[in-house]
Design an enzyme around this catalytic site. Structure first.
Site, PDB file in Angstrom:
ATOM      1  CG  ASP A  60      45.436 147.895  -0.650  1.00 56.82           C
ATOM      2  OD1 ASP A  60      44.984 147.946  -1.816  1.00 56.82           O
ATOM      3  OD2 ASP A  60      45.963 146.870  -0.171  1.00 56.82           O
ATOM      4  CE  LYS A 119      43.856 144.488   1.450  1.00 58.33           C
ATOM      5  NZ  LYS A 119      44.303 143.385   0.544  1.00 58.33           N
TER       6      LYS A 119
END
Length: 284
Positions: free
Chosen positions: A142, A17
């Site tokens: 996350d 990401k």
């Protein structure tokens, strides 16, 4: 997904990401920081293989430099799912690492999310996406994003997620030869912790930044050098707590030109955005 004839092996990707921005808006009494960020999935990924065991043992079959098996997020994810569901099956875990450790790309968290998705399928534990996300949050802030499975505007400690519709993009990513410890960056006294919250509707037009960047650059000059160099070609920013830095570019041609010019001291990667997590269809 690939499987053996007996359906005892699964293969899955764990994509990276980028944090398109990262603001710290406060701090909870328990010490966790309150954030706002925009997460973007890209096509750079670790590869994981899961082979069913019937004896309940969880065995990591690949080594990871500096990370003991009991500390590996894939092993911890497998054990957590096993404990929470009462599953008596086990697994052999193999991870081929492509994402740099300490790079701010979410590699460990993504590996954990892929492990939860794969074992939920392999073991037949039947948890929903939301149930897995609650488990994932116990492993790292996350992890819920990767289980969410698409670009997202995130708040809270990173677990409050809303889907973002973003146009396709190409990024040049530089990997400095340092690993930045996330905990140290968030613990820094000089870190800005009072950013004014923005609304998701204002994300595209609001002036945003990564407030962790100044802290990381002060402590790791190589990160600052990478931002300065890449910034000569396109608007450059650090992702997460670092060390990787990225810049969106207009085309593959521009990306290739920058990559060819990149100093040998840094690893360079051209990445493309992806709309959905490769394993998104594995969850309801």
């Amino acid at each position: 997904m690939e499987s053996t004839a007996l359906n005892t092996t699964l293969h899955g990707l764990a994509p990276a990401k980028l944090n398109l921005f990262l603001h710290v808006t406060g701090r909870r009494p328990d010490g966790y920081h309150l954030l706002q960020t925009a997460f973007r999935l890209i096509d750079w990924a670790d590869e994981l293989t899961f082979t069913l065991r019937e004896d309940g043992q969880i065995v990591r079959t690949t080594s990871l430099s500096g990370v003991r098996a009991e500390d590996d997020l894939t092993v911890r994810a497998a054990r957590l799912l096993q404990q929470e569901t009462g599953c008596r099956l086990g697994v052999e875990l193999a991870v081929t690492k492509h994402l740099p450790m300490g790079g701010g790309l979410g590699g460990g968290s993504s590996d954990a999310a892929t492990t939860l998705m794969a074992l939920n399928r392999l073991w037949g534990t039947g948890l929903t996406r939301e149930e897995l996300a609650r488990l994932g949050l116990r492993l790292g802030a996350d992890v819920p994003f990767f289980l969410f499975g698409r670009d997202a505007f995130a708040e809270g400690v990173g677990e409050c997620l809303a889907a973002l519709e973003l146009p396709p993009a190409i990024y040049v990513i530089l990997v400095p030869s340092v690993a930045v410890p996330t905990r140290d960056i968030f613990a820094a006294k000089e870190l800005t912790r009072d950013c004014e919250p923005i609304k998701i509707a204002d994300f595209a037009s609001a002036a945003t930044r990564n407030v962790l960047q100044d802290v990381a650059c002060a402590r790791f000059p190589e990160v600052a050098d990478a931002i300065d160099w890449l910034g000569q070609h396109a608007p450059a920013r650090m992702t997460g707590s670092g060390a990787c830095v990225f810049a969106p570019v207009a085309s593959e041609t521009v990306a290739a030109h920058i990559a060819r010019a990149c100093p040998a001291r840094w690893r360079v990667r051209i990445a493309r955005s992806i709309e959905r997590h490769p394993l998104a269809d594995w969850l309801a």
